[in-house]
Write an enzyme that holds these catalytic residues in place. Structure first.
Site, PDB file in Angstrom:
ATOM      1  N   HIS B  60      -7.588 -30.781 -47.269  1.00 41.98           N
ATOM      2  CA  HIS B  60      -8.560 -31.470 -46.408  1.00 41.98           C
ATOM      3  C   HIS B  60      -8.467 -30.904 -44.998  1.00 41.98           C
ATOM      4  CE1 HIS B  60      -4.860 -33.686 -45.631  1.00 41.98           C
ATOM      5  NE2 HIS B  60      -5.416 -34.367 -44.650  1.00 41.98           N
ATOM      6  N   HIS B  62      -7.814 -31.994 -41.923  1.00 41.00           N
ATOM      7  CA  HIS B  62      -7.008 -32.455 -40.794  1.00 41.00           C
ATOM      8  C   HIS B  62      -6.134 -31.289 -40.335  1.00 41.00           C
ATOM      9  CE1 HIS B  62      -7.396 -37.038 -41.705  1.00 41.00           C
ATOM     10  NE2 HIS B  62      -8.224 -36.661 -40.756  1.00 41.00           N
ATOM     11  N   ASP B  64      -3.129 -30.737 -39.436  1.00 44.52           N
ATOM     12  CA  ASP B  64      -1.801 -30.439 -39.974  1.00 44.52           C
ATOM     13  C   ASP B  64      -1.854 -29.833 -41.375  1.00 44.52           C
ATOM     14  OD1 ASP B  64      -2.702 -32.999 -40.730  1.00 44.52           O
ATOM     15  OD2 ASP B  64      -0.673 -33.701 -41.172  1.00 44.52           O
ATOM     16  N   HIS B  65      -3.061 -29.655 -41.899  1.00 40.60           N
ATOM     17  CA  HIS B  65      -3.206 -29.021 -43.214  1.00 40.60           C
ATOM     18  C   HIS B  65      -3.999 -27.710 -43.163  1.00 40.60           C
ATOM     19  CE1 HIS B  65      -1.596 -32.424 -45.680  1.00 40.60           C
ATOM     20  NE2 HIS B  65      -1.765 -33.006 -44.507  1.00 40.60           N
ATOM     21  N   ASP B 210      -3.279 -35.391 -48.591  1.00 33.79           N
ATOM     22  CA  ASP B 210      -2.878 -36.737 -48.238  1.00 33.79           C
ATOM     23  C   ASP B 210      -3.719 -37.744 -49.033  1.00 33.79           C
ATOM     24  OD1 ASP B 210      -1.462 -35.344 -46.303  1.00 33.79           O
ATOM     25  OD2 ASP B 210      -2.576 -36.111 -44.618  1.00 33.79           O
ATOM     26  N   HIS B 268       5.574 -34.988 -46.798  1.00 34.00           N
ATOM     27  CA  HIS B 268       4.639 -35.490 -45.783  1.00 34.00           C
ATOM     28  C   HIS B 268       5.211 -36.699 -45.050  1.00 34.00           C
ATOM     29  CE1 HIS B 268       0.762 -36.614 -43.875  1.00 34.00           C
ATOM     30  NE2 HIS B 268       0.547 -35.326 -43.970  1.00 34.00           N
TER      31      HIS B 268
END
Lengths: 301, 301
Positions: B60, B62, B64-65, B210, B268
């Site tokens: 996805h 975001h 941090d990904h 997530d 995570h």
């Protein structure tokens, strides 16, 4: 004035070398200059408080100078920042950052203000009562600016011995520091220069990366105290410098000499070289006060 | 099958903790899963050859990904890559990456192929003769997919003792491994199962991050060998998990149990916690084979 190098290597982040980013501590401002990938981690390593950063200056939109920016902006949000953040950089930076954040449905909850640059002439882009920041148009493969950070001349320094001798009341001191003369009760006028010393020399820092050898920037940075000039290559690879819009250490030395700066700091080294001392030696053929940047190094001026 | 954790902490990169990224070595593929800021440095630390990465799966959008993706793509170019790079991720990823590269006038000189995902149902997104990759629709604040990596059943294993006893010529071996029976010179037909053993169990790895606690993913990942399930929070912060679209360790354990997987790997983690053992303990209240991911850790299955 204190300069902290967060990263000073060209191209790609590696385990022990970071792309361009530095922090200039000047008159209570913490100016972040460029923001390669990993900059937020380097800021943590150097224990620089994120909240103190209110202005970020981006030279150009190559990845090694701005791919750390979306992450830093997001982290500021996660940390609950409320203060304004000003970003100065080439046109296009707003669209890119906005898109990266929009995709994550994670816009900032603090004011994020972009100042997009398009001029090919040096311009004043920030000013308060103590500091000015001007762009330094650079010659690179894409639109790029360096930045000239200049302290404004401070107040004159009070000559305590003299004001005591003349019996001048404290309430006049601020006026005196501002350069005013003083009329004594006797009617005698004491000229300011008898009551004060010159303010300390206002310092200036010129950041020039990335750029090919370009004498056009000399008048803009003339007489600066400190010049950070990129030196991606050594002399043996001058042809590569020319081809890629970069400079050699020797060319950086030439610019420092022509601009009559006091100190030259070299950086943006290609990772093809093992020994950074060669950069210093080659620049010293042109200019005699050369320092080498390195990740984590601090320079106080 | 070997899983290398490059980063398994939530939110922001720090000096000793990296955002989500992992490499799955499966049937000669090196699949990169998610690409938080700093992933390219982590790949170097783990000595993973960049050229072996041909497929990148992004769960996805975001930061941090995926904030490490523009830098990794640029580095591939600087290293002279020529091989195709396939990127699987939510719609919008192509526009973002394209813009970041376009601003630097630095498009790749290798084919960069985006496979944008929009489906809310599990779908097959990669397949060759040895491996399949399916999406696992997740429930998060924005559109998100996990990924299910499945080995295909291999050839049957030759029973050397049996084929020798029957005096079967080598030229029949490949057919036998493919499941064929054999007719002897006498006219007797030897059924395949007398000549072979079952192939080794084809393994599967489900990556789910997530996501909030979501039993809808159970049928998709049912009977997987290894499940990586996010556990951002401990039980005391279940309300935060619900609010932010994340899971607790205990909830991850519940999913592992419901889906009858063999092994659960947690990751995570929110950086608010000091001790990762608590995650294991809480998940073990629901499921008994729990491992903890950590940056740089390798799991062989």
């Amino acid at each position: 004035m204190k300069l902290t190098i967060l990263g000073c290597y060209s191209a790609t982040p590696r385990t022990f070398s970071n792309p361009t980013s530095q922090v200039l501590d000047i008159k209570n401002h913490m100016f972040l200059i460029d923001c390669g990938e990993g900059t937020q981690v380097q800021l943590r390593r150097q224990k620089i408080k994120f909240a103190r950063i209110k202005h970020i200056f981006i030279s150009h939109l190559h990845g090694d100078h701005f791919f750390g920016l979306p992450g830093l902006i997001s982290t500021f949000r996660l940390l609950g920042r409320e203060a304004e953040l000003h970003i100065y950089g080439p046109k296009g930076i707003k669209e890119a950052i906005t898109l990266m954040l929009k995709l994550g449905d994670s816009w900032t909850n603090y004011p994020l203000i972009f100042h997009e640059l398009i001029s090919r002439e040096s311009e004043l882009i920030f000013e308060d009562d103590k500091v000015e920041v001007h762009t330094i148009p650079l010659k690179h493969r894409i639109y790029a600016n360096g930045f000239l950070f200049k302290e404004k001349p401070g107040e004159r320094k009070l000559n305590i011995e003299a004001v005591t001798r003349y019996g001048i009341d404290k309430c006049f001191f601020q006026n005196i520091k501002n350069g005013k003369d003083v009329m004594l009760d006797s009617g005698e006028i004491v000229p300011n220069k008898k009551l004060t010393f010159d303010p300390s020399h206002p310092k200036s820092y010129a950041f020039c990366s990335d750029t090919s050898f370009n004498t056009a920037l000399v008048p803009v940075i003339n007489n600066s105290d400190i010049l950070y000039h990129e030196s991606t290559f050594l002399d043996q690879h001058e042809h590569l410098a020319e081809k890629t819009g970069h400079s050699t250490a020797k060319q950086a030395g030439k610019i420092a000499k022509l601009a009559n700066v006091k100190t030259l700091i070299l950086g943006h080294y290609s990772t093809r070289y093992e020994n950074m001392e060669s950069f210093k030696q080659e620049a010293e053929q042109e200019f005699n006060n050369v320092l080498l940047a390195d990740d984590g190094k601090e320079f106080e001026f």
